[in-house]
Design a protein around this motif. Structure first.
Motif, PDB file in Angstrom:
ATOM      1  N   SER A  47       0.818  -1.217   0.000  1.00  0.00           N
ATOM      2  CA  SER A  47       0.000   0.000   0.000  1.00  0.00           C
ATOM      3  C   SER A  47       0.848   1.263   0.000  1.00  0.00           C
ATOM      4  O   SER A  47       0.347   2.348  -0.297  1.00  0.00           O
ATOM      5  N   SER A  48       2.131   1.151   0.349  1.00  0.00           N
ATOM      6  CA  SER A  48       2.989   2.333   0.443  1.00  0.00           C
ATOM      7  C   SER A  48       4.107   2.373  -0.588  1.00  0.00           C
ATOM      8  O   SER A  48       4.713   3.413  -0.803  1.00  0.00           O
ATOM      9  N   VAL A  49       4.402   1.244  -1.217  1.00  0.00           N
ATOM     10  CA  VAL A  49       5.494   1.174  -2.197  1.00  0.00           C
ATOM     11  C   VAL A  49       4.963   0.490  -3.456  1.00  0.00           C
ATOM     12  O   VAL A  49       4.270  -0.522  -3.374  1.00  0.00           O
ATOM     13  N   SER A  50       5.287   1.055  -4.616  1.00  0.00           N
ATOM     14  CA  SER A  50       4.830   0.461  -5.873  1.00  0.00           C
ATOM     15  C   SER A  50       5.445  -0.919  -6.045  1.00  0.00           C
ATOM     16  O   SER A  50       6.564  -1.175  -5.588  1.00  0.00           O
ATOM     17  N   PRO A  51       4.723  -1.845  -6.711  1.00  0.00           N
ATOM     18  CA  PRO A  51       5.236  -3.214  -6.869  1.00  0.00           C
ATOM     19  C   PRO A  51       6.553  -3.279  -7.635  1.00  0.00           C
ATOM     20  O   PRO A  51       7.393  -4.121  -7.335  1.00  0.00           O
ATOM     21  N   ILE A  52       6.732  -2.389  -8.618  1.00  0.00           N
ATOM     22  CA  ILE A  52       7.993  -2.378  -9.383  1.00  0.00           C
ATOM     23  C   ILE A  52       9.156  -2.076  -8.447  1.00  0.00           C
ATOM     24  O   ILE A  52      10.194  -2.761  -8.454  1.00  0.00           O
ATOM     25  N   LYS A  53       9.020  -1.031  -7.622  1.00  0.00           N
ATOM     26  CA  LYS A  53      10.084  -0.658  -6.696  1.00  0.00           C
ATOM     27  C   LYS A  53      10.354  -1.779  -5.700  1.00  0.00           C
ATOM     28  O   LYS A  53      11.501  -2.112  -5.408  1.00  0.00           O
ATOM     29  N   GLN A  54       9.260  -2.331  -5.173  1.00  0.00           N
ATOM     30  CA  GLN A  54       9.409  -3.358  -4.151  1.00  0.00           C
ATOM     31  C   GLN A  54      10.097  -4.605  -4.716  1.00  0.00           C
ATOM     32  O   GLN A  54      11.008  -5.161  -4.108  1.00  0.00           O
ATOM     33  N   MET A  55       9.662  -5.030  -5.904  1.00  0.00           N
ATOM     34  CA  MET A  55      10.227  -6.241  -6.497  1.00  0.00           C
ATOM     35  C   MET A  55      11.698  -6.061  -6.822  1.00  0.00           C
ATOM     36  O   MET A  55      12.535  -6.905  -6.483  1.00  0.00           O
TER      37      MET A  55
END
Length: 418
Positions: free
Chosen positions: A220-228
């Motif tokens: 909810s706080s970090v985009s999936p691209i950044k997180q992955m």
């Protein structure tokens, strides 16, 4: 971007501090040191490990020349004349007085034949050394029977001279091929084990966080691209740290044993003349191969809710790596085979096969460049698709260990956007 670096550093530091990582690294370093000093270790344990073998020489001619041949071969075997009965000799072997009992005789052509008796035939070192020594004696005796001189005998066993000439322009010489083959062989193993080990670690990291429900907060706080990609880069830095330690310790450990050899570290292993371009391509294909499989592993890991299901989900990915490695091993002997050429453009095989072809063949520049472009495009496509699956996959709970869950994850992503 701040959240990206937070996740990256947390992934790296949390893994590098784990007891499993520290223990595994220390054990692997110990194995590297042991393997690089294997010759010294073997010599240390074998310095007093001479084998005493009883010999019943019924010819009264073969014992001394056989011992001389064994000495020439630097064998640790000591032959001792045994004059008692055969049954007594067998009993002496059973009681451990001798390692074995060798019976020497002449056949009808007055050439040596032998019978070797020991407690087990699983150890072939002693019997092979004895057979090799007797073969030399037999060859000399047969040559004397037909009146061959030493020069004639040497000419008889001299290999047929055959020069191999490559007609293709800028083709590699046989020496260059041997050097490239050795380096490619080593680096293929590095690529293979790195992808298998660290891609699995990424999938495990994602599944672990998901099972603890931390993912619901992060997503909810970090985009999936950044997180992955933060996780992929974090594990990537972890792998580079571990590999740097292994290569550094291995380099200095081996270098200590090469002081008496001419040339440097790479010259001693025949890699001194390997082109710099081959090393550069090795690095490029290793990095791109890592990102390709790491991206795949990240979104596969997001589809499982239990850590136990990880292996089932990533098994197809592991089989792809194994298949690429096996084709590359075949290609080392025939790198210009059409099958190897065609499969080197399949993205999941490109890191190993294209690198193998670059090392073994003189390729036009467009081929490895095309391979790099294929990998980059594949990583981008897989990253976009993977991010969509990742975003929905981390919200899947319950029994989720099937590839049908990819469709569910994509539906969750779409509904989240709406």
């Amino acid at each position: 971007m701040n959240n990206f670096w937070i996740i990256l550093s947390h992934t790296y530091m949390s893994k590098v501090k784990t007891k499993s990582f520290v223990v595994t690294t220390i054990l692997t370093l110990a194995i590297v040191v042991g393997l690089s000093n294997m010759t010294n270790i073997i010599e240390f344990f074998n310095k007093d490990a001479q084998e005493k073998i009883a010999v019943m020489d019924e010819t009264n001619q073969l014992l001394e020349p056989l011992q001389e041949q064994l000495n020439v071969m630097d064998s640790e075997i000591i032959l001792e004349q045994y004059d008692k009965e055969l049954a007594d000799g067998e009993k002496a072997v059973e009681e451990g007085e001798y390692s074995g009992l060798l019976v020497l005789e002449f056949d009808e052509g007055s050439l040596p034949v032998a019978t070797y008796k020991s407690m087990s035939i699983s150890d072939t070192n002693s019997s092979s050394a004895l057979q090799s020594g007797l073969q030399q004696i037999k060859t000399q005796m047969a040559a004397n029977q037909i009146n061959l001189s030493q020069e004639q005998l040497a000419a008889l066993y001299e290999p047929v001279p055959m020069e191999r000439v490559a007609l293709a322009e800028n083709a590699k010489t046989e020496e260059e091929l041997n050097q490239a083959r050795g380096l490619v062989y080593v680096l293929l193993f590095v690529i293979y084990f790195a992808v298998i080990m660290y891609a699995n670690m990424i999938a495990m990291e994602v599944a672990t966080e998901k099972s603890s429900r931390v993912m619901e907060i992060l997503i909810s706080s970090v985009s999936p691209i950044k997180q992955m990609f933060a996780k992929i880069l974090g594990i990537g830095l972890l792998s580079l740290t571990q590999m740097a330690l292994l290569l550094g310790v291995g380099y200095f450990s081996i270098k200590q044993n090469l002081d008496s050899m001419e040339g440097g570290f790479f010259d001693a292993f025949g890699f001194g003349d390997v082109p710099v371009s081959t090393i550069i391509y090795a690095f490029i294909f290793f990095i791109l191969g890592y990102f390709l499989y790491a991206t795949l592993a990240a979104f596969l890991g997001s589809l499982v809710s239990r850590i136990e299901d990880i292996q089932q989900m990533i098994t197809p990915m592991t089989l792809l790596v194994v298949a690429g490695f096996m084709i590359a091993m075949f290609g080392l002997g025939k790198p210009d085979a059409s099958f190897v050429t065609a499969t080197s453009y399949i993205p999941f095989f490109t890191p190993m096969l294209m690198f193998m072809r670059v090392g073994m063949l003189t390729l036009p520049a467009w081929e490895p460049i095309l391979g790099i472009v294929i990998l980059l495009v594949s990583i981008i496509v897989l990253a976009i698709f993977g991010a969509r699956v990742y975003k929905g996959g981390v919200l899947l709970y319950g029994k989720t260990s099937s590839f049908k869950d990819i469709k569910k994850a994509l539906q969750l992503t779409k509904s989240d956007k709406n």
